[in-house]
Design a protein around this motif. Structure first.
Motif, mmCIF file in Angstrom:
data_model
loop_
_atom_site.group_PDB
_atom_site.id
_atom_site.type_symbol
_atom_site.label_atom_id
_atom_site.label_comp_id
_atom_site.label_asym_id
_atom_site.label_seq_id
_atom_site.Cartn_x
_atom_site.Cartn_y
_atom_site.Cartn_z
ATOM 1 N N ASN A 188 17.828 -2.088 22.372
ATOM 2 C CA ASN A 188 17.056 -2.624 23.501
ATOM 3 C C ASN A 188 17.901 -2.491 24.767
ATOM 4 O O ASN A 188 19.096 -2.770 24.747
ATOM 5 C CB ASN A 188 16.732 -4.097 23.226
ATOM 6 C CG ASN A 188 15.809 -4.679 24.280
ATOM 7 O OD1 ASN A 188 15.191 -3.931 25.045
ATOM 8 N ND2 ASN A 188 15.724 -5.994 24.328
ATOM 9 N N GLY A 189 17.286 -2.049 25.853
ATOM 10 C CA GLY A 189 18.014 -1.955 27.119
ATOM 11 C C GLY A 189 18.524 -0.552 27.372
ATOM 12 O O GLY A 189 18.011 0.425 26.818
ATOM 13 N N ASP A 190 19.553 -0.452 28.212
ATOM 14 C CA ASP A 190 19.996 0.889 28.626
ATOM 15 C C ASP A 190 20.919 1.565 27.611
ATOM 16 O O ASP A 190 21.090 2.781 27.652
ATOM 17 C CB ASP A 190 20.657 0.835 30.017
ATOM 18 C CG ASP A 190 21.895 -0.046 30.052
ATOM 19 O OD1 ASP A 190 22.055 -0.887 29.133
ATOM 20 O OD2 ASP A 190 22.714 0.092 30.975
ATOM 21 N N TYR A 191 21.517 0.799 26.708
ATOM 22 C CA TYR A 191 22.390 1.380 25.688
ATOM 23 C C TYR A 191 21.698 1.415 24.327
ATOM 24 O O TYR A 191 20.884 0.536 24.017
ATOM 25 C CB TYR A 191 23.665 0.531 25.550
ATOM 26 C CG TYR A 191 24.864 1.130 26.255
ATOM 27 C CD1 TYR A 191 24.893 1.262 27.635
ATOM 28 C CD2 TYR A 191 25.970 1.580 25.532
ATOM 29 C CE1 TYR A 191 25.983 1.825 28.287
ATOM 30 C CE2 TYR A 191 27.071 2.142 26.171
ATOM 31 C CZ TYR A 191 27.068 2.263 27.551
ATOM 32 O OH TYR A 191 28.138 2.824 28.177
ATOM 33 N N TYR A 192 22.075 2.396 23.517
ATOM 34 C CA TYR A 192 21.707 2.325 22.091
ATOM 35 C C TYR A 192 22.635 1.275 21.470
ATOM 36 O O TYR A 192 22.190 0.261 20.950
ATOM 37 C CB TYR A 192 21.883 3.706 21.463
ATOM 38 C CG TYR A 192 21.726 3.774 19.954
ATOM 39 C CD1 TYR A 192 20.512 3.491 19.344
ATOM 40 C CD2 TYR A 192 22.805 4.150 19.145
ATOM 41 C CE1 TYR A 192 20.375 3.583 17.961
ATOM 42 C CE2 TYR A 192 22.668 4.255 17.769
ATOM 43 C CZ TYR A 192 21.450 3.967 17.177
ATOM 44 O OH TYR A 192 21.321 4.059 15.813
ATOM 45 N N CYS A 193 23.953 1.504 21.621
ATOM 46 C CA CYS A 193 24.917 0.546 21.075
ATOM 47 C C CYS A 193 26.327 0.916 21.537
ATOM 48 O O CYS A 193 26.680 2.097 21.527
ATOM 49 C CB CYS A 193 24.830 0.588 19.547
ATOM 50 S SG CYS A 193 26.076 -0.401 18.718
ATOM 51 N N SER A 194 27.106 -0.094 21.918
ATOM 52 C CA SER A 194 28.486 0.196 22.347
ATOM 53 C C SER A 194 29.477 -0.001 21.195
ATOM 54 O O SER A 194 30.671 -0.198 21.423
ATOM 55 C CB SER A 194 28.861 -0.663 23.546
ATOM 56 O OG SER A 194 28.840 -2.020 23.170
ATOM 57 N N GLY A 195 28.981 0.021 19.977
ATOM 58 C CA GLY A 195 29.879 -0.008 18.819
ATOM 59 C C GLY A 195 30.310 -1.409 18.446
ATOM 60 O O GLY A 195 29.657 -2.409 18.789
ATOM 61 N N ASN A 196 31.407 -1.467 17.744
ATOM 62 C CA ASN A 196 31.926 -2.754 17.287
ATOM 63 C C ASN A 196 32.215 -3.651 18.487
ATOM 64 O O ASN A 196 32.832 -3.221 19.464
ATOM 65 C CB ASN A 196 33.222 -2.493 16.506
ATOM 66 C CG ASN A 196 33.806 -3.759 15.948
ATOM 67 O OD1 ASN A 196 33.112 -4.583 15.359
ATOM 68 N ND2 ASN A 196 35.114 -3.952 16.158
ATOM 69 N N ASP A 197 31.773 -4.918 18.414
ATOM 70 C CA ASP A 197 32.136 -5.863 19.479
ATOM 71 C C ASP A 197 33.621 -6.162 19.340
ATOM 72 O O ASP A 197 34.073 -6.701 18.318
ATOM 73 C CB ASP A 197 31.307 -7.151 19.345
ATOM 74 C CG ASP A 197 31.524 -8.063 20.545
ATOM 75 O OD1 ASP A 197 32.696 -8.259 20.944
ATOM 76 O OD2 ASP A 197 30.536 -8.581 21.088
ATOM 77 N N SER A 246 28.307 3.166 15.954
ATOM 78 C CA SER A 246 26.880 3.529 16.070
ATOM 79 C C SER A 246 26.704 5.044 16.116
ATOM 80 O O SER A 246 25.618 5.553 15.843
ATOM 81 C CB SER A 246 26.244 2.882 17.307
ATOM 82 O OG SER A 246 26.714 3.473 18.497
ATOM 83 N N VAL A 247 27.776 5.763 16.447
ATOM 84 C CA VAL A 247 27.717 7.228 16.440
ATOM 85 C C VAL A 247 28.049 7.752 15.040
ATOM 86 O O VAL A 247 27.343 8.597 14.495
ATOM 87 C CB VAL A 247 28.730 7.818 17.455
ATOM 88 C CG1 VAL A 247 28.733 9.343 17.393
ATOM 89 C CG2 VAL A 247 28.410 7.339 18.860
ATOM 90 N N THR A 248 29.113 7.206 14.461
ATOM 91 C CA THR A 248 29.547 7.752 13.164
ATOM 92 C C THR A 248 28.459 7.592 12.098
ATOM 93 O O THR A 248 28.272 8.463 11.257
ATOM 94 C CB THR A 248 30.832 7.063 12.676
ATOM 95 O OG1 THR A 248 30.607 5.656 12.623
ATOM 96 C CG2 THR A 248 31.999 7.369 13.594
ATOM 97 N N LEU A 249 27.727 6.458 12.174
ATOM 98 C CA LEU A 249 26.688 6.218 11.166
ATOM 99 C C LEU A 249 25.562 7.241 11.229
ATOM 100 O O LEU A 249 24.825 7.414 10.259
ATOM 101 C CB LEU A 249 26.080 4.818 11.377
ATOM 102 C CG LEU A 249 26.910 3.636 10.917
ATOM 103 C CD1 LEU A 249 26.237 2.340 11.345
ATOM 104 C CD2 LEU A 249 27.088 3.654 9.395
ATOM 105 N N LEU A 250 25.439 7.919 12.378
ATOM 106 C CA LEU A 250 24.313 8.855 12.525
ATOM 107 C C LEU A 250 24.341 9.944 11.458
ATOM 108 O O LEU A 250 23.301 10.491 11.092
ATOM 109 C CB LEU A 250 24.311 9.479 13.926
ATOM 110 C CG LEU A 250 24.058 8.487 15.069
ATOM 111 C CD1 LEU A 250 24.175 9.179 16.420
ATOM 112 C CD2 LEU A 250 22.688 7.814 14.935
ATOM 113 N N GLY A 251 25.523 10.242 10.954
ATOM 114 C CA GLY A 251 25.634 11.238 9.880
ATOM 115 C C GLY A 251 24.964 10.781 8.593
ATOM 116 O O GLY A 251 24.757 11.580 7.676
#
Ligand SMILES: CCCCCCCCCCC/C=C/C(=O)SCCNC(=O)CCNC(=O)[C@H](O)C(C)(C)COP(=O)(O)OP(=O)(O)OC[C@H]1O[C@@H](n2cnc3c(N)ncnc32)[C@H](O)[C@@H]1OP(=O)(O)O
Length: 390
Positions: A188-197, A246-251
């Motif tokens: 939701n919003g402008d980001y998909y996800c900035s990864g681990n908090d 959030s990028v690595t999981l895309l695989g």
């Protein structure tokens, strides 16, 4: 897709599934009151009034129970293998064996009653999708055969807190079992996800960093494992920039649609960390070792078009039409035969499932070492004290 009528069933249900369903139904009926002929007739009429198509599998179960209740055990000759619909109906009815007529009647009445009550409980909310409550920072909805899991922390760029990791696991487990055909993860919003908090690292238990690393390892193994084992088509709708896990999981997704505003960034080295989400295996496989190394070792950020050219992204859409195009397309796909989709997905993934679990374990062992390192501690502290933005 074969179109079926109320009394005709599809071939999407195996006899084994039918019989296990019926064993459950038999069990239910042993404790329930016997349904009278009048109850049965009422249920048959109620079926005609249902507004929502209960789906071919359910119609197949109802067909079998109806035949058993009215004619007794199946004694028809088995249809030929090419007559798929008649064969599925025959299989379903035949799987009831010698189930007594009155038990079949009872099971039919109970099944119709559960369909009617679930339909009436969803009435009064026309057009509204069924939002599932209970998640603080996820919005989970199910509509048109699609379960959507939306990360909902837009002011923090959808950074994933410890609670969110656990909620995503719960949401995926539920989506894997619900009656949707496709599951979608988006932000939701402008980001998909900035990864681990990165604040997750500040929550240090009484046992110190050692205990924290162990706890994180257990949670992370389970979290990534859910993506490896997810049984249905899993789609990422990458609505904006994506960072880290959030990028690595895309695989591990089956399809990745991206807005042309999305970027893909895995700054593990900058954070004193190492890759996770099985990317040390999936990325070289997807894009070749040289391109994977540039992302995973040097933290090169890719545009959506670059990620698409390298095979990480399925298709890129203009940001202005992203939502419309993606959901129109997914709604059409969600109407494809669900069991065929699941089977194909599993065939694609099963070949490497063991390898993926082994990679997940190895990556987490490496990360446990990284989390204890000075490089990692300094990088996290720098971000949290706002000295560094990636
Ligand atoms: C299952 C396990 C459970 C326990 C977990 C243990 C550890 C598991 C580890 C798994 C391995 C994962 C690895 C990764 O994902 S590594 C990547 C981590 N992500 C980052 O390093 C990104 C950091 N953020 C940024 O660089 C920038 O914020 C960003 C470029 C994303 C956006 O910049 P912009 O200028 O547009 O916006 P702001 O910086 O002002 O951000 C707005 C607010 O959001 C906060 N924010 C954003 N991202 C994060 C984040 N990842 N962690 C914490 N907070 C984040 C940011 O601080 C702003 O907050 P304030 O408004 O309060 O200042």
């Amino acid at each position: 897709m074969v179109s079926v009528t109320w009394t005709v069933a599809s071939f999407s249900l195996s006899p084994l599934q039918v019989s296990s369903f019926l064993v459950q139904q038999m069990h239910m009926s042993q404790t329930a009151m016997r349904a009278s002929h009048k109850d049965f007739e009422t249920a048959v009429n109620q079926m005609k009034l249902l507004k929502k198509d209960p789906g071919n599998e359910m119609k197949l179960k109802l067909y079998a129970l109806y035949k058993q209740a009215t004619e007794g055990p199946c004694n028809m000759p088995k249809p030929g293998v090419l007559d798929l619909i008649s064969k599925a109906k025959w299989d379903s009815w035949n799987a009831l064996g010698s189930l007594p007529k009155e038990t079949a009647r009872q099971n039919y009445v109970e099944l119709v009653s559960s369909l009617s009550s679930s339909e009436s409980s969803s009435q009064g909310k026309p057009g509204a999708d069924s939002k599932q409550p209970g998640y603080e920072t996820l919005v989970v909805t199910s509509e048109d055969g699609i379960t959507k899991i939306m990360l909902n922390r837009p002011t923090k760029k959808n950074a994933i807190t410890t609670q969110m990791y656990q909620d995503i696991v719960l949401a995926l487990e539920a989506a894997g079992k619900d009656d949707s055909t496709i599951t979608v993860l988006t932000g939701n919003g402008d980001y998909y996800c900035s990864g681990n908090d990165l604040n997750n690292f500040t929550d240090i238990p009484p046992g110190g960093i050692e205990e924290q690393a162990k706890n994180n390892a257990i949670l992370l193994r389970n979290f990534v494992g859910c993506f490896i084992d997810f049984p249905k088509p899993l789609v990422a709708a990458v609505n904006g920039p994506a960072v880290g896990i959030s990028v690595t999981l895309l695989g591990l997704f089956d399809i990745v649609y991206a807005s042309d505003r999305a970027t893909f960034h895995t700054p593990f080295t900058h954070l004193g960390q190492s890759p996770e989400g099985c990317s040390s295996y999936t990325f070289p496989k997807i894009m070749g070792p040289a391109k994977a190394a540039e992302m995973l070792i040097f933290g090169k950020k890719l545009t959506a078009r670059e990620a698409c050219a390298q095979g990480l992204v399925t298709e890129v859409f203009p940001d202005s039409t992203f939502q419309k195009e993606v959901w129109t397309r997914l709604k059409a796909y969600s109407k494809l035969p669900p069991n065929a989709m699941r089977t194909s997905k599993q065939l694609i993934r099963n070949v490497e499932r063991e390898k993926l679990h082994a990679t997940n374990s190895e990556e987490i062992s490496a990360l446990q070492g990284r989390w204890r390192s000075e490089e990692c501690t300094n990088a996290v502290m720098n971000f949290l004290s706002r000295k560094v933005k990636l």
